[in-house]
Each structure stands twice: as C-alpha cells, then as structure tokens.
Design an enzyme around this catalytic site. Structure first.
Site, PDB file in Angstrom:
ATOM      1  N   LYS A  79      15.715  -2.000   1.790  1.00 34.65           N
ATOM      2  CA  LYS A  79      14.788  -0.903   1.504  1.00 34.65           C
ATOM      3  C   LYS A  79      15.576   0.207   0.837  1.00 34.65           C
ATOM      4  O   LYS A  79      16.791   0.317   1.033  1.00 34.65           O
ATOM      5  CB  LYS A  79      14.208  -0.373   2.821  1.00 34.65           C
ATOM      6  CG  LYS A  79      12.934   0.401   2.660  1.00 34.65           C
ATOM      7  CD  LYS A  79      11.742  -0.519   2.702  1.00 34.65           C
ATOM      8  CE  LYS A  79      10.441   0.236   2.507  1.00 34.65           C
ATOM      9  NZ  LYS A  79       9.276  -0.626   2.578  1.00 34.65           N
ATOM     10  N   GLY A 177      -4.796   6.913   6.477  1.00 35.13           N
ATOM     11  CA  GLY A 177      -4.081   6.719   5.218  1.00 35.13           C
ATOM     12  C   GLY A 177      -4.893   5.856   4.272  1.00 35.13           C
ATOM     13  O   GLY A 177      -4.793   4.623   4.286  1.00 35.13           O
ATOM     14  N   GLY A 179      -4.814   4.898   1.184  1.00 33.14           N
ATOM     15  CA  GLY A 179      -4.053   4.698  -0.045  1.00 33.14           C
ATOM     16  C   GLY A 179      -4.105   3.254  -0.509  1.00 33.14           C
ATOM     17  O   GLY A 179      -5.111   2.550  -0.341  1.00 33.14           O
ATOM     18  N   ASN A 180      -2.989   2.798  -1.062  1.00 28.71           N
ATOM     19  CA  ASN A 180      -2.945   1.452  -1.651  1.00 28.71           C
ATOM     20  C   ASN A 180      -3.104   0.332  -0.625  1.00 28.71           C
ATOM     21  O   ASN A 180      -3.461  -0.789  -0.986  1.00 28.71           O
ATOM     22  CB  ASN A 180      -1.626   1.259  -2.407  1.00 28.71           C
ATOM     23  CG  ASN A 180      -1.604   2.061  -3.687  1.00 28.71           C
ATOM     24  OD1 ASN A 180      -2.633   2.195  -4.352  1.00 28.71           O
ATOM     25  ND2 ASN A 180      -0.458   2.623  -4.019  1.00 28.71           N
ATOM     26  N   VAL A 181      -2.804   0.636   0.621  1.00 31.67           N
ATOM     27  CA  VAL A 181      -3.027  -0.346   1.688  1.00 31.67           C
ATOM     28  C   VAL A 181      -4.394  -0.111   2.322  1.00 31.67           C
ATOM     29  O   VAL A 181      -5.193  -1.040   2.483  1.00 31.67           O
ATOM     30  CB  VAL A 181      -1.911  -0.254   2.756  1.00 31.67           C
ATOM     31  CG1 VAL A 181      -2.230  -1.138   3.949  1.00 31.67           C
ATOM     32  CG2 VAL A 181      -0.572  -0.656   2.148  1.00 31.67           C
ATOM     33  N   GLY A 182      -4.668   1.133   2.680  1.00 30.56           N
ATOM     34  CA  GLY A 182      -5.882   1.452   3.428  1.00 30.56           C
ATOM     35  C   GLY A 182      -7.169   1.165   2.660  1.00 30.56           C
ATOM     36  O   GLY A 182      -8.115   0.601   3.216  1.00 30.56           O
TER      37      GLY A 182
END
Ligand code: NAD
Length: 370
Positions: A79, A177, A179-182
């Site tokens: 990471k 959240g 976003g791109n996941v949520g």
C-alpha cells in the site's frame, strides 16, 4: 512495549519494506509499505489524504496481503500513502512525482484508493509503465467506474444474509461513505430488492426510513458533491448514520469509524465491511457478543483488487465480474462456515484461511542463506 519500528511492525509475514518518499522539487511526501510478496508482486492502492500515516498504510498493506491471498491472486500485499490534499491544485504533479520515486520499487504495483483514481493510475503508467485500475482508453478495466468492489459486496451479501437469517429482498441498508465503493454497493444491492435508508459522506448524512432513490441520490452526490443535497429525507450529522435502524450496515469510508464510542448504538444485524479496517478490534468483539454478523473487509471488499489483477494479466471486464462473483461468494461461504464450525470470529476464520495460503507460498520461496 515495542521500542523500535522494527519491533512494532515486523512479524513472520513482513513488512518486507517500508519506504519513505520525498521529492524536494514538488514537495511530494509519502510512503510505500511492501508487506509480503510470497504470492507475487504486491498490489495495493495509493491513498492520498492530508493525514495519512505510516501506521495506517502499514495496516492497509497487511490487509492487502491477506486479501490477495484469500482471493487466490498471484499477488502479495502493499500500500502507499501520499500526504496531500486530494482536492489540491498540484495533485497530478504529486502523483507523477510519486511514480518517478517508485520506479525501481518493482515489487509494488500501485492501484487506486481513496483520493486517487483511474486518471492518477494513467499518469503513473505514463511515468513508469506499472499500475492497475487504468482508464479504458489505456486498455484498463476501470474498477471504480464499473463498481467492481460494490458488485463484490452485493455478492458477499447474498451469501452472508443466509448466515445472518436475513432475506435480502425488503431488508434495509445504511451506507457510510457514498463514494466509489458505497454508491455501486447501493446500486447492486438495490437490484436484489434491498432498500437504502441512509447514506453519508464527509458533509453529513441523509435518512429516510421509506427508502432513498439510489439513482437520484447518486446523481445528487455527483452533481453537488454531497448526499446532503438530496431533496427529501432527514439530514443527519455523519456520525449519526451508525445509529439509524437498518438490517445491513456497510461502512465504506475511513478506518476505525466503528469504535467503542458508537458501537453500542448500532442496530444492524449484518455488517459488510466495504472500507478497509473500518472497526476497532474491541468494537468488533462487542458486536460479535451481541450476535451481529460481520463479514471482514478483506473477504467482502476484494472485488476491486480481483478486477485489478484480471486487468494486469490481460483479462476482460466480463472475466473480472465472473471471477469477483465466484471468489467472493466462495470465500464468504468458506469463512462463515469455518467460523461456525470452529466457533471462532469470522475475522479469525478469514485470517486463518489467508495466512495458510501465504505460509504455503512462503514455504516455496528460497530463504536467505539456504
Ligand atoms: P472514495 O473517495 O470514492 O469515497 C469515500 C466516500 O466516503 C466519499 O463519499 C467521502 O465523502 C466519504 N467519507 C470520507 N470520510 C467520511 C467520514 N468520516 N464519514 C462519512 N463519509 C466519509 O473512496 P472509495 O474508493 O469508495 O473507498 C472507500 C473505502 O473503501 C476505503 O477504505 C478504501 O480503502 C476501501 N476500498 C476501496 C476499494 C475500491 O475499489 N475503490 C476497494 C477496496 C476497499
């Protein structure tokens, strides 16, 4: 008590490298943690945030070692963190500078994470020819655009709901959240008849027990920058999202958002961890004691990295979706079954499954001096 960073971080798996980066020309500051490469070169996201720390990056790198091994990918875990404002004007020059600094660090393959996106991966590719999560024009499978991780969370929910005694159709969902996941998680779960009742972002939360229109909420978020611009529903402070009545809770933002201070207010029966390390160990233990089923992050949210790996090895988007569905369903089933049979927490079952695979790979690697 540990007295040095080595003692603090090193164990039987890694990390193999903790690299501090600084470019005096651009002011770029960051770190890369290459945790373990027994299964192959490490894949993991580049997180850009003003307060990202080595500790956070180390924990995320370890989560990637476990996630990639659990998903059966030929990749280790790593990471990177870039200490910068992702909304800052010089973001792209910092990303290019980061790329040049890691040119020789070939055991690490960068991907997108919070604060970075497909364009950033395109810039890194342009600099050093090594990144995943590329834009389509560069031959990539844009994992955020297609919602790869959210798709995987929905496949995970299909299996986990049975273990939690829930019927997905008609059950309620809160997402921290959006976003791109949520956002894609809401969309793919919506296709299964799940009702989104609350969603949050950095500006606050919106709540409607009758259900939020997922498409309209996504448009609002993309147009105004926040879910709080949604026309109807009750506006809440972001932290209050955890206390709303919902069957399923998906944390999909920062680490440790479920902690001793708010764990008691959580009403969900099933928590699917979209974000990495979203709960403290004590909070997870307390939820478990109350019978809340938790699918650990590195099992549930592996969709993005499975997609990245398919891209890296020359596969197509259709192959990525197939592999995500298969691996995440199988792993959720395996972890939940092991957890029940051995009477151990799901996270322990998941760690056991992943570390067995890492150990098997490590046993095939030449050891120093042998
Ligand atoms: P993102 O930047 O696209 O979205 C994050 C969302 O969370 C934003 O809407 C932001 O406003 C919101 N947010 C940030 N802090 C918040 C807070 N304190 N309270 C409420 N909302 C907050 O990031 P993402 O790609 O969706 O990633 C979210 C999490 O999922 C991260 O932990 C990331 O590591 C993890 N993850 C991402 C992927 C992926 O494919 N993108 C894969 C696996 C895990």
């Amino acid at each position: 008590m540990p007295t040095t960073d080595f003692e603090r971080y090193n164990d039987e798996f890694g990390p193999e490298k903790i690299v501090h980066l600084y470019d005096p020309h651009t002011g770029m500051r960051g770190f890369v943690v290459v945790d373990n490469t027994a299964c192959g070169p490490a894949i993991g996201g580049v997180r850009m945030a003003k307060d990202v720390s080595v500790d956070e990056v180390y924990r995320l790198a370890r989560a990637m070692t476990l996630k990639n091994a659990a998903a059966g990918l030929p990749h280790g875990g790593g990471k990177a963190g870039l200490v910068a404002d992702p909304k800052g004007k010089i973001k792209h020059s910092l990303v290019r500078s980061f790329a040049r600094c890691i040119r020789e660090l070939t055991s690490y393959i960068p991907g997108p994470d919070m604060g970075t996106d497909e364009t950033c991966m395109g810039l890194i590719w342009d600099e050093i020819g090594r990144s995943v999560g590329l834009p389509r024009v560069l031959g990539g499978i844009p994992l955020d655009e297609i919602g790869a991780t959210g798709f995987g969370l929905a496949r995970c929910a299909e299996v986990a709901a049975e273990f939690a005694g829930l019927k997905l159709k008609g059950s309620t969902l809160a997402i921290e959240g959006f976003g791109n996941v949520g956002r894609p998680a809401a969309r793919f779960l919506g296709e299964l008849g799940v009702k989104l009742v609350a969603a949050s972002d950095t500006q606050g939360a919106v709540y409607d027990p009758q259900g939020l229109d997922i498409e309209k909420l996504s448009q609002t978020k993309l147009r105004t920058g926040s879910v709080t611009g949604y026309a109807t529903g009750k506006k809440l402070e972001g932290k209050d999202l955890f206390a709303v009545a919902s069957d399923i809770l998906i944390p999909a933002a920062r680490p440790d958002c479920i902690h001793e201070g708010n764990v008691g207010s959580i009403k969900a029966k099933l928590i699917i961890q979209g974000a990495n390390i979203p709960a403290t160990p004590a909070a997870e233990a307390s939820l478990r004691d109350r019978g809340v089923l938790i699918v650990p992050d590195f099992i549930a949210n592996a969709g993005g990295v499975i997609c990245a790996s398919v891209e890296f090895h020359g596969g197509t988007q259709a192959m990525a979706f197939d592999l995500i569905a298969q691996r995440i369903r199988d792993n959720t089933q395996a972890v939940m079954t092991r957890s029940q049979e051995e009477r151990i927490p799901p996270r322990q079952a998941a760690v056991d499954l992943a570390t067995e695979r890492v150990r098997t790979a490590m046993a095939m690697r030449r050891k120093n001096g042998s």
